[in-house]
Motif scaffolding. Structure first.
Motif, short mmCIF file in Angstrom:
data_model
loop_
_atom_site.label_atom_id
_atom_site.label_comp_id
_atom_site.label_asym_id
_atom_site.label_seq_id
_atom_site.Cartn_x
_atom_site.Cartn_y
_atom_site.Cartn_z
N UNK A 164 -32.33 14.38 7.72
CA UNK A 164 -31.09 13.71 6.83
C UNK A 164 -30.12 14.92 6.91
N UNK A 165 -28.50 14.14 7.74
CA UNK A 165 -27.34 15.69 6.88
C UNK A 165 -27.24 16.54 8.22
N UNK A 166 -28.27 16.44 9.59
CA UNK A 166 -28.39 17.51 10.21
C UNK A 166 -28.08 17.56 11.69
N UNK A 167 -28.16 18.07 12.44
CA UNK A 167 -28.25 17.87 13.93
C UNK A 167 -29.68 17.99 14.72
N UNK A 168 -30.17 17.50 15.29
CA UNK A 168 -31.66 17.41 15.94
C UNK A 168 -31.83 19.42 16.10
N UNK A 169 -32.45 20.04 16.13
CA UNK A 169 -33.00 21.31 16.68
C UNK A 169 -34.26 21.39 17.37
N UNK A 170 -33.88 22.12 18.77
CA UNK A 170 -35.36 21.77 20.22
C UNK A 170 -34.70 23.79 20.41
N UNK A 171 -36.15 24.39 21.17
CA UNK A 171 -36.41 25.92 21.26
C UNK A 171 -36.09 25.90 22.29
N UNK A 172 -35.22 25.29 23.36
CA UNK A 172 -35.42 25.70 24.38
C UNK A 172 -34.40 24.08 25.34
N UNK A 173 -33.07 24.95 25.89
CA UNK A 173 -32.13 23.36 26.03
C UNK A 173 -32.83 22.82 27.40
N UNK A 174 -33.91 23.01 28.08
CA UNK A 174 -34.68 22.40 28.56
C UNK A 174 -35.39 20.98 28.27
N UNK A 175 -35.76 20.97 26.96
CA UNK A 175 -35.40 19.90 26.00
C UNK A 175 -34.86 18.88 25.95
N UNK A 176 -33.76 19.03 26.17
CA UNK A 176 -31.86 18.12 25.81
C UNK A 176 -32.93 16.67 26.94
N UNK A 177 -32.67 17.00 27.88
CA UNK A 177 -33.17 16.07 28.59
C UNK A 177 -33.23 15.14 28.26
N UNK A 178 -34.97 15.29 27.60
CA UNK A 178 -36.09 13.97 27.32
C UNK A 178 -35.48 13.78 26.57
N UNK A 179 -34.96 13.64 25.16
CA UNK A 179 -34.95 13.66 24.75
C UNK A 179 -34.00 11.68 24.61
N UNK A 180 -34.75 10.91 23.65
CA UNK A 180 -33.72 9.03 23.78
C UNK A 180 -32.97 9.17 23.92
N UNK A 181 -31.71 8.83 24.87
CA UNK A 181 -29.96 8.19 24.71
C UNK A 181 -30.06 7.81 22.91
N UNK A 182 -30.47 7.13 22.46
CA UNK A 182 -29.88 7.05 21.28
C UNK A 182 -30.55 7.90 20.12
N UNK A 183 -31.32 8.94 19.57
CA UNK A 183 -31.02 10.14 19.01
C UNK A 183 -30.27 10.63 19.11
N UNK A 184 -29.42 11.94 20.14
CA UNK A 184 -28.86 12.51 20.33
C UNK A 184 -27.07 11.16 20.22
N UNK A 185 -27.23 9.67 20.65
CA UNK A 185 -25.70 9.26 20.00
C UNK A 185 -26.06 9.43 18.34
#
Length: 135
Positions: free
Chosen positions: A93-114
């Protein structure tokens, strides 16, 4: 109210099951108790927390919720190790999602990023802890 961080894995926007053995590989001797739904992590008398496990089968999981995460660097290095196994994302809560590599981003659900914002690539457990503390 208690604070929690969540780790989940995704493949093409859907939950991705990963082996529960990742918990042992990531947290090792810090796991002092386990059952089918959770593990207790203990680093020292001031640094301990609980993690609930979410999955579809006994040998796999698609998410972990770490309740009242401590500030021990080994915990955060372990969380980073979880992210590195598959398309892992960590958020709170209150933070942006964290990933360890840029290649992960396209796999995230669009609603999560929104809802949570554009993911940030994190290179170390210490960096992730600093972002949690700053949020």
């Amino acid at each position: 109210m208690s604070f929690a961080v969540w780790v989940q894995w995704f493949e093409r926007g859907k939950p991705q099951e990963v082996p529960r053995t990742l918990l042992d590989a990531s947290f090792g001797a810090a796991i002092v108790r386990r059952d089918a739904e959770s593990v207790s992590l203990w680093y020292d008398d001031l640094n301990a927390c609980e993690a609930s496990i979410h999955g579809e089968a006994a040998a796999t999981m698609h998410g972990v919720a770490i309740r009242r995460p401590c500030s021990n660097p080994a915990l955060w290095a372990g969380i980073l190790a979880l992210l590195q196994a598959g398309n892992g994302v960590c958020y709170w809560a209150g933070g942006r999602p964290q990933v360890s590599r840029p290649e992960t981003v396209p796999h995230l659900p669009p609603y999560m990023v929104e809802r949570l914002g554009n993911p940030q690539v994190v290179a170390s457990g210490d960096e992730m802890l600093a972002r949690v503390e700053a949020s």
